[in-house]
Write a protein that holds these residues in place. Structure first.
Motif, PDB file in Angstrom:
ATOM      1  N   LYS A 127       2.896  -9.697   1.288  1.00 56.78           N
ATOM      2  CA  LYS A 127       1.577  -9.096   1.113  1.00 56.78           C
ATOM      3  C   LYS A 127       1.692  -7.769   0.385  1.00 56.78           C
ATOM      4  O   LYS A 127       0.833  -7.416  -0.449  1.00 56.78           O
ATOM      5  CB  LYS A 127       0.915  -8.892   2.477  1.00 56.78           C
ATOM      6  CG  LYS A 127      -0.476  -8.289   2.407  1.00 56.78           C
ATOM      7  CD  LYS A 127      -1.098  -8.184   3.791  1.00 56.78           C
ATOM      8  CE  LYS A 127      -2.507  -7.601   3.702  1.00 56.78           C
ATOM      9  NZ  LYS A 127      -3.151  -7.532   5.048  1.00 56.78           N
ATOM     10  N   LYS A 128       2.733  -7.048   0.680  1.00 54.33           N
ATOM     11  CA  LYS A 128       2.967  -5.743   0.041  1.00 54.33           C
ATOM     12  C   LYS A 128       3.026  -5.887  -1.469  1.00 54.33           C
ATOM     13  O   LYS A 128       2.418  -5.103  -2.213  1.00 54.33           O
ATOM     14  CB  LYS A 128       4.260  -5.149   0.612  1.00 54.33           C
ATOM     15  CG  LYS A 128       4.776  -3.921  -0.074  1.00 54.33           C
ATOM     16  CD  LYS A 128       5.904  -3.318   0.707  1.00 54.33           C
ATOM     17  CE  LYS A 128       7.110  -4.213   0.824  1.00 54.33           C
ATOM     18  NZ  LYS A 128       7.177  -5.005   2.060  1.00 54.33           N
ATOM     19  N   TYR A 129       3.764  -6.897  -1.940  1.00 51.22           N
ATOM     20  CA  TYR A 129       3.899  -7.114  -3.377  1.00 51.22           C
ATOM     21  C   TYR A 129       2.540  -7.479  -3.995  1.00 51.22           C
ATOM     22  O   TYR A 129       2.188  -6.985  -5.072  1.00 51.22           O
ATOM     23  CB  TYR A 129       4.907  -8.225  -3.646  1.00 51.22           C
ATOM     24  CG  TYR A 129       5.174  -8.465  -5.113  1.00 51.22           C
ATOM     25  CD1 TYR A 129       6.097  -7.697  -5.800  1.00 51.22           C
ATOM     26  CD2 TYR A 129       4.480  -9.467  -5.812  1.00 51.22           C
ATOM     27  CE1 TYR A 129       6.340  -7.910  -7.151  1.00 51.22           C
ATOM     28  CE2 TYR A 129       4.720  -9.682  -7.157  1.00 51.22           C
ATOM     29  CZ  TYR A 129       5.654  -8.903  -7.824  1.00 51.22           C
ATOM     30  OH  TYR A 129       5.880  -9.106  -9.159  1.00 51.22           O
ATOM     31  N   ASP A 130       1.784  -8.343  -3.299  1.00 49.17           N
ATOM     32  CA  ASP A 130       0.456  -8.732  -3.803  1.00 49.17           C
ATOM     33  C   ASP A 130      -0.457  -7.517  -3.939  1.00 49.17           C
ATOM     34  O   ASP A 130      -1.200  -7.392  -4.914  1.00 49.17           O
ATOM     35  CB  ASP A 130      -0.179  -9.763  -2.866  1.00 49.17           C
ATOM     36  CG  ASP A 130       0.553 -11.094  -2.882  1.00 49.17           C
ATOM     37  OD1 ASP A 130       1.278 -11.358  -3.870  1.00 49.17           O
ATOM     38  OD2 ASP A 130       0.413 -11.857  -1.910  1.00 49.17           O
ATOM     39  N   ILE A 131      -0.368  -6.619  -2.958  1.00 44.88           N
ATOM     40  CA  ILE A 131      -1.209  -5.415  -3.007  1.00 44.88           C
ATOM     41  C   ILE A 131      -0.810  -4.526  -4.181  1.00 44.88           C
ATOM     42  O   ILE A 131      -1.668  -4.022  -4.917  1.00 44.88           O
ATOM     43  CB  ILE A 131      -1.097  -4.633  -1.677  1.00 44.88           C
ATOM     44  CG1 ILE A 131      -1.763  -5.417  -0.548  1.00 44.88           C
ATOM     45  CG2 ILE A 131      -1.708  -3.244  -1.804  1.00 44.88           C
ATOM     46  CD1 ILE A 131      -1.586  -4.804   0.820  1.00 44.88           C
ATOM     47  N   LEU A 132       0.509  -4.337  -4.381  1.00 50.30           N
ATOM     48  CA  LEU A 132       0.984  -3.449  -5.433  1.00 50.30           C
ATOM     49  C   LEU A 132       0.717  -4.002  -6.827  1.00 50.30           C
ATOM     50  O   LEU A 132       0.715  -3.250  -7.807  1.00 50.30           O
ATOM     51  CB  LEU A 132       2.476  -3.182  -5.256  1.00 50.30           C
ATOM     52  CG  LEU A 132       2.836  -2.338  -4.024  1.00 50.30           C
ATOM     53  CD1 LEU A 132       4.341  -2.278  -3.832  1.00 50.30           C
ATOM     54  CD2 LEU A 132       2.258  -0.931  -4.150  1.00 50.30           C
TER      55      LEU A 132
END
Length: 227
Positions: A127-132
């Motif tokens: 999820k972190k990567y999707d947000i960034l």
């Protein structure tokens, strides 16, 4: 003749052993003493260096409490650079715009002082990567609290950093950052190396420095304010 030669060799070696015996003992004693003293000297100097750095950091914060003190300017203050250099863990806060909520992640990081950046890594299937991929604004919380038996950490400071986080797509640059990150965190290759592992770069533009006495100093690339 052979018997005589053997006898002479025996007496020669015996005399040499007798002559060199005390000298050898003295040399061995000197080596032993040196090996015993050198670690003590090293640890003593290291402790003095750490104590001196801590005192400089405390004096730095005290000086900022003076209203007439000049504003902090880039690069990052020495206290921030030291804490970032001796720490490995940070809490990364991102914003999930779609869910209208924040997302918090525990991260290992590497500070590169020559470039004034923070390097991290993350799996692309997070999820972190999707947000960034959607937004770059992040906050990092770094604290100087003890990690195991480290004597470098004293529990005196916590620092909140704000900046822009970039996903590094340039392969050569990503591999350079990855190598530096792995050298700084050699026990965690599973989070750093792999086809699905992306490299992150944070450029810090502001910071809040808080010490154990709840003294807070704000720093950013343009000016400084106190609270």
């Amino acid at each position: 003749y052979c018997h005589k030669q053997i006898s002479e060799n025996f007496h020669y070696k015996t005399n040499m052993a007798t002559t060199s015996g005390p000298n050898t003992s003295l040399a061995n004693a000197a080596i032993t003493l040196t090996l015993f003293i050198l670690p003590i000297i090293y640890l003593s100097r290291k402790q003095r260096r750490i104590a001196r750095e801590r005192q400089e950091e405390r004096s730095f914060l005290l000086s900022l409490s003076n209203p007439s003190s000049p504003p902090l300017r880039p690069p990052l203050p020495s206290i921030v650079r030291r804490v970032l250099s001796r720490c490995r863990f940070a809490y990364l806060s991102t914003v999930d715009v779609d869910a209208n909520s924040s997302h918090l992640s525990l991260m290992r990081f590497t500070y590169l002082p020559d470039e004034e950046i923070i390097v991290m890594s993350t799996n692309r299937k997070t999820k972190k990567y999707d947000i960034l991929e959607k937004q770059s604004g992040v906050s990092l919380l770094v604290h100087d609290f003890s990690e195991g038996d480290s004597r470098e950490l004293t529990g005196e400071y916590s620092i909140t950093l704000n900046g822009n986080c970039s996903l590094i797509h340039d392969v050569e640059l990503a591999e350079r950052y990855r190598a530096a990150h792995l050298r700084n965190n050699p026990d965690y290759p599973q989070f750093i190396v792999g086809d699905d592992i992306a490299i992150l770069r944070v450029d810090v533009h502001s910071a809040r420095i808080c010490n154990i006495n709840d003294q807070v100093i704000r720093w950013n690339v343009n000016n400084i304010s106190k609270s």
